[in-house]
Design an enzyme around this catalytic site. Structure first.
Site, PDB file in Angstrom:
ATOM      1  N   SER A   1       0.861  -1.164   0.000  1.00 48.10           N
ATOM      2  CA  SER A   1       0.000   0.000   0.000  1.00 48.10           C
ATOM      3  C   SER A   1       0.906   1.225   0.000  1.00 48.10           C
ATOM      4  O   SER A   1       2.109   1.099  -0.199  1.00 48.10           O
ATOM      5  CB  SER A   1      -0.892  -0.046   1.231  1.00 48.10           C
ATOM      6  OG  SER A   1      -1.777   1.044   1.220  1.00 48.10           O
ATOM      7  N   CYS A   2       0.357   2.417   0.273  1.00 52.06           N
ATOM      8  CA  CYS A   2       1.208   3.605   0.174  1.00 52.06           C
ATOM      9  C   CYS A   2       1.976   3.871   1.468  1.00 52.06           C
ATOM     10  O   CYS A   2       2.917   4.647   1.466  1.00 52.06           O
ATOM     11  CB  CYS A   2       0.391   4.820  -0.232  1.00 52.06           C
ATOM     12  SG  CYS A   2      -0.925   5.193   0.916  1.00 52.06           S
ATOM     13  N   ILE A   3       1.536   3.271   2.583  1.00 53.19           N
ATOM     14  CA  ILE A   3       2.315   3.466   3.817  1.00 53.19           C
ATOM     15  C   ILE A   3       2.608   2.105   4.455  1.00 53.19           C
ATOM     16  O   ILE A   3       2.010   1.111   4.106  1.00 53.19           O
ATOM     17  CB  ILE A   3       1.631   4.377   4.864  1.00 53.19           C
ATOM     18  CG1 ILE A   3       0.266   3.842   5.288  1.00 53.19           C
ATOM     19  CG2 ILE A   3       1.528   5.784   4.349  1.00 53.19           C
ATOM     20  CD1 ILE A   3      -0.353   4.603   6.443  1.00 53.19           C
TER      21      ILE A   3
END
Lengths: 102, 423
Positions: free
Chosen positions: A100-102
């Site tokens: 995911s993005c984090i």
């Protein structure tokens, strides 16, 4: 960080995924697979090569998508790479971990 | 007179219409925008609507209010893009010829991709919150829900706003505490990835969040089906998670018109050059926002940064100049953590979310990868910025389309490379 795989120094991230998919070759795949407790067969390589091709095209991978690919069905994918097939197969294929993005 | 056609008047399409109408000379180009929907939804509001933080009226405005008067707006469906003939076929049979086409048709949820997801329990005990209807129905459900097993679930990547399900779990924890019923609710976070935080820096910095908030993580869960009768989700390797209330993010796909036109990948996203935003297949087609397959987050901030670069590239394309390869995947997202706090993350294709301050080095006032109240108030203030600045194509001072390293705490190696460049 650096890891020694198949007697070569290879750049990997903290989780052991290759940083540069072009440094990959079959010997490296076998070395990573051994760490994951998997002995690679031709069938494994068909899947691994498919993942590498998809990654080159910039597509993000999911288990459903691999199941629809015609290369392998989901049941066999789990048999080839037990417990978390996508993250294991990705690591063996020398591509980034699905994230995911984090 | 030449024709530029924009398909879709969501965030990305509206921004492009505003940017280009300012930059084009009126006598040279006609801009036509096509969209079937009359309402422009403020999608970040869908996170707040289920908890009553926003009302329904806070989540949309009329599309026409945000399109410049000089563009022609057609509110209808799109049958097909005939890329080889440079035309778009509209519902009702009208054809639109174009010299340049911008595809901004976005992404939608596709619950029908998972067996049983859109079954008898859909919007009864199985909800999405990525649509206005879903968020509204979920709010109604939560109003008199007496507690039980709440499962927050991601079907597969990529999804719009990848942090939204995590924010939903955080806000749910806060919501039920405020209602004095947290002890009656068990929250599980079920993801196909190997954790809630998948990037190394975020994982080490934020890993404690779930434990602190008493949210149970179920990683590596690839959903095969929803069992409506027994209220459980079942994975391909036969793991089961029971639910009383399932809040899922279904598979996200591009618009069906992309499939009908043969322009997409297997999720109907359009193969797009990740630095220029030109279609990989047709040089007169450009793609922006959630409709592309570029490997960054599907988010409004991304569309905003893309819009500035795409505007320049369309003008260059018209003038026959080489396109700028300057889009770097930049995304800038608030992450609501509950209790009037939020985090901010700022990243691109190459750089994962790092700690630091934003936008001014040494000052902030916003903090990266760390929760505080300033970030939360900035997130709430962002709705005004969205409608009054972003949609109208106004630049936000000090925030550039390309990600900046200033203010970020870099890992040692990158820091050394930076110094080397500086010398």
């Amino acid at each position: 960080m650096e890891a020694t795989l198949a007697n070569e120094k290879i750049e990997v991230n903290e989780q052991g995924y290759l940083l540069d998919m072009d440094q990959w070759h079959e010997g490296i795949a076998r070395a990573i697979a051994a760490e994951e407790g998997i002995e690679l067969t031709n069938r494994h390589f068909e899947v691994v090569n498919f993942l590498r091709k998809e990654q080159k095209n910039g597509t993000s991978l999911s288990i459903r998508k691999i199941g629809k690919s015609g290369v392998v069905d989901i049941k066999e994918f789990y048999e080839l790479f037990p417990e978390g097939p996508l993250k294991k197969a990705s690591r063996i294929a020398g591509i980034a971990k699905p994230a995911s993005c984090i | 007179m030449k024709n530029l056609v924009i398909l879709g008047a969501g965030s990305a399409g509206t921004m492009m219409a505003n940017h280009l109408s300012k930059r084009f000379r009126k006598n040279d180009w006609t801009i036509t925008v096509v969209d079937i929907h009359g309402k422009h939804y403020y999608q970040p509001g869908f996170l707040f609507l289920p908890f009553g933080i926003y009302g329904e009226e806070d989540c949309f405005k009329s599309k026409t209010n945000y399109l410049p008067k000089s563009v022609q707006y057609i509110q209808t469906g799109i049958v097909e893009i005939k890329a080889n003939d440079r035309k778009v076929v509209l519902v009702g049979g009208k054809n639109l010829n174009y010299d340049i086409l911008i595809i901004a048709t976005g992404a939608r949820i596709a619950p029908e991709e998972v067996e049983g997801m859109k079954g008898t329990e859909w919007h009864k005990s199985v909800f999405d919150f990525y649509t206005f209807e879903g968020a509204k129905n979920l709010r109604n459900k939560l109003r008199d829900w007496e507690g039980g097993k709440l499962v927050v679930h991601i079907t597969e990547m990529p999804i719009k706003c990848p942090v939204a399900p995590l924010e939903f779990a955080f806000l749910a924890d806060w919501h039920f505490q405020k209602k004095g019923m947290r002890d009656k609710v068990e929250i599980k976070y079920v993801t196909p990835m190997d954790g809630a935080f998948t990037k190394p820096k975020a994982a080490s910095k934020l890993g404690h969040f779930l434990e602190d908030k008493n949210i149970n993580l179920v990683p590596d869960f690839a959903i095969a089906k929803v069992d409506n009768e027994n209220k459980k989700i079942i994975s391909w390797d036969n793991k089961e998670v029971d639910f009383d209330l399932l809040v899922t993010v279904p598979t996200n796909m591009g618009d069906d018109v992309i499939m009908r036109s043969g322009l997409g990948d297997d999720l109907n996203f359009v193969p797009t050059n990740k630095h220029t935003l030109q279609s990989e297949e047709y040089e007169d087609i450009f793609v922006i926002g959630d409709a592309t397959n570029v490997p960054t987050s599907k988010a409004g901030s991304v569309a905003h940064f893309e819009a500035e670069i795409l505007t320049d590239n369309i003008l260059r394309y018209i003038d026959g100049e080489p396109l700028l390869e300057s889009f770097d995947g930049h995304a800038n997202c608030f992450v609501e953590t509950g209790f009037n706090k939020a985090m901010l993350i700022d990243f691109n294709y190459e750089t994962e979310p790092l700690q630091g301050v934003f936008p001014f080095k040494g000052i902030g006032p916003m903090k990266l990868l760390e929760e505080n109240r300033v970030n939360h108030w900035a997130k709430l203030g962002f709705r005004w910025v969205y409608w009054n600045m972003l949609m109208k194509g106004k630049k936000i001072l000090f925030i550039t389309p390309q990600m900046q390293l200033a203010g970020k705490e870099l890992p040692t190696k990158e820091l050394e490379e930076e110094k080397f460049v500086a010398v």
